[in-house]
Design a protein around this motif. Structure first.
Motif, PDB file in Angstrom:
ATOM      1  N   ASP A  16       0.821  -1.018  -0.078  1.00  0.00           N
ATOM      2  CA  ASP A  16      -0.076   0.257   0.018  1.00  0.00           C
ATOM      3  C   ASP A  16       0.862   1.152   0.078  1.00  0.00           C
ATOM      4  N   HIS A  17       2.203   1.044  -0.083  1.00  0.00           N
ATOM      5  CA  HIS A  17       3.027   2.464  -0.115  1.00  0.00           C
ATOM      6  C   HIS A  17       4.315   2.080  -1.055  1.00  0.00           C
ATOM      7  N   VAL A  18       4.822   3.308  -1.161  1.00  0.00           N
ATOM      8  CA  VAL A  18       6.188   3.297  -2.065  1.00  0.00           C
ATOM      9  C   VAL A  18       7.276   3.748  -1.068  1.00  0.00           C
ATOM     10  N   ARG A  19       8.166   3.113  -0.973  1.00  0.00           N
ATOM     11  CA  ARG A  19       9.320   3.611  -0.369  1.00  0.00           C
ATOM     12  C   ARG A  19      10.349   4.186  -1.271  1.00  0.00           C
ATOM     13  N   VAL A  20      10.679   5.588  -1.093  1.00  0.00           N
ATOM     14  CA  VAL A  20      11.948   6.264  -1.672  1.00  0.00           C
ATOM     15  C   VAL A  20      13.044   6.310  -0.715  1.00  0.00           C
ATOM     16  N   THR A  21      14.325   5.706  -1.431  1.00  0.00           N
ATOM     17  CA  THR A  21      15.528   5.548  -0.697  1.00  0.00           C
ATOM     18  C   THR A  21      16.518   6.527  -1.174  1.00  0.00           C
ATOM     19  N   VAL A  22      17.208   7.593  -0.629  1.00  0.00           N
ATOM     20  CA  VAL A  22      18.176   8.234  -0.996  1.00  0.00           C
ATOM     21  C   VAL A  22      19.371   8.033  -0.245  1.00  0.00           C
ATOM     22  N   GLU A  23      20.633   7.716  -1.019  1.00  0.00           N
ATOM     23  CA  GLU A  23      21.909   7.285  -0.255  1.00  0.00           C
ATOM     24  C   GLU A  23      22.913   7.959  -1.074  1.00  0.00           C
ATOM     25  N   ASP A  24      23.959   8.445  -0.191  1.00  0.00           N
ATOM     26  CA  ASP A  24      25.048   9.207  -0.845  1.00  0.00           C
ATOM     27  C   ASP A  24      26.235   8.969   0.069  1.00  0.00           C
ATOM     28  N   GLU A  25      27.465   9.525  -0.108  1.00  0.00           N
ATOM     29  CA  GLU A  25      28.775   9.398   0.665  1.00  0.00           C
ATOM     30  C   GLU A  25      28.827  10.444   1.465  1.00  0.00           C
ATOM     31  N   GLY A  26      27.947  10.973   2.017  1.00  0.00           N
ATOM     32  CA  GLY A  26      27.897  12.235   2.850  1.00  0.00           C
ATOM     33  C   GLY A  26      28.579  11.720   4.365  1.00  0.00           C
ATOM     34  N   ASP A  27      28.499  12.611   5.178  1.00  0.00           N
ATOM     35  CA  ASP A  27      28.854  12.703   6.458  1.00  0.00           C
ATOM     36  C   ASP A  27      27.933  12.063   7.574  1.00  0.00           C
ATOM     37  N   TYR A  49       2.439  14.979   2.402  1.00  0.00           N
ATOM     38  CA  TYR A  49       1.965  14.506   1.420  1.00  0.00           C
ATOM     39  C   TYR A  49       2.228  13.179   1.297  1.00  0.00           C
ATOM     40  N   SER A  50       3.026  12.545   2.136  1.00  0.00           N
ATOM     41  CA  SER A  50       3.179  11.019   2.314  1.00  0.00           C
ATOM     42  C   SER A  50       2.220  10.141   2.674  1.00  0.00           C
ATOM     43  N   CYS A  67      21.817   7.744   4.410  1.00  0.00           N
ATOM     44  CA  CYS A  67      20.808   7.042   3.812  1.00  0.00           C
ATOM     45  C   CYS A  67      19.409   7.470   4.430  1.00  0.00           C
ATOM     46  N   ILE A  68      18.419   7.879   3.704  1.00  0.00           N
ATOM     47  CA  ILE A  68      17.284   8.300   4.363  1.00  0.00           C
ATOM     48  C   ILE A  68      16.119   7.605   3.408  1.00  0.00           C
ATOM     49  N   HIS A  69      15.015   7.403   4.108  1.00  0.00           N
ATOM     50  CA  HIS A  69      13.889   6.527   3.371  1.00  0.00           C
ATOM     51  C   HIS A  69      12.598   7.142   3.796  1.00  0.00           C
ATOM     52  N   VAL A  70      11.637   7.387   2.638  1.00  0.00           N
ATOM     53  CA  VAL A  70      10.548   8.045   3.038  1.00  0.00           C
ATOM     54  C   VAL A  70       9.565   7.263   2.432  1.00  0.00           C
ATOM     55  N   ARG A  71       8.433   7.074   3.154  1.00  0.00           N
ATOM     56  CA  ARG A  71       7.179   6.241   2.662  1.00  0.00           C
ATOM     57  C   ARG A  71       6.284   7.046   1.992  1.00  0.00           C
ATOM     58  N   PHE A  72       5.566   6.675   0.974  1.00  0.00           N
ATOM     59  CA  PHE A  72       4.381   7.476   0.568  1.00  0.00           C
ATOM     60  C   PHE A  72       3.210   6.552   0.313  1.00  0.00           C
ATOM     61  N   LYS A  73       2.096   6.962   0.792  1.00  0.00           N
ATOM     62  CA  LYS A  73       0.800   6.017   0.551  1.00  0.00           C
ATOM     63  C   LYS A  73       0.472   5.929  -0.768  1.00  0.00           C
ATOM     64  N   LEU A  74       0.030   4.919  -1.040  1.00  0.00           N
ATOM     65  CA  LEU A  74      -0.263   4.628  -2.571  1.00  0.00           C
ATOM     66  C   LEU A  74      -2.006   5.112  -2.535  1.00  0.00           C
TER      67      LEU A  74
END
Length: 74
Positions: A16-27, A49-50, A67-74
């Protein structure tokens, strides 16, 4: 804007949701992130909006990665 090095973005459909994950080489993120009240207009919009409010955003603290994850309801 804030990413460092290689930035990876992925989407995962999870029922029932989509998970968007953004990962980088940050601190990484500070210990106080994310703040329950939001840190700015962008974070307030994401939480609104999620459909999950403050439970929409989660972070992983790893050595040499952000690494950050954000869930959005469909």
């Amino acid at each position: 804007k804030y990413g460092k090095g290689t930035v990876e973005v992925s989407l995962l459909h999870a029922g029932d949701h989509v998970r968007v994950t953004v990962e980088d080489e940050g601190d990484g993120f500070p210990d106080t992130y994310p703040k329950p009240t939001g840190t700015g207009l962008g974070m307030r919009l994401v939480k609104s909006y999620s459909g999950y409010g403050s439970a929409a955003v989660s972070i992983e603290k790893r050595e040499g990665k952000s690494c950050i994850h954000v869930r959005f309801k469909l």
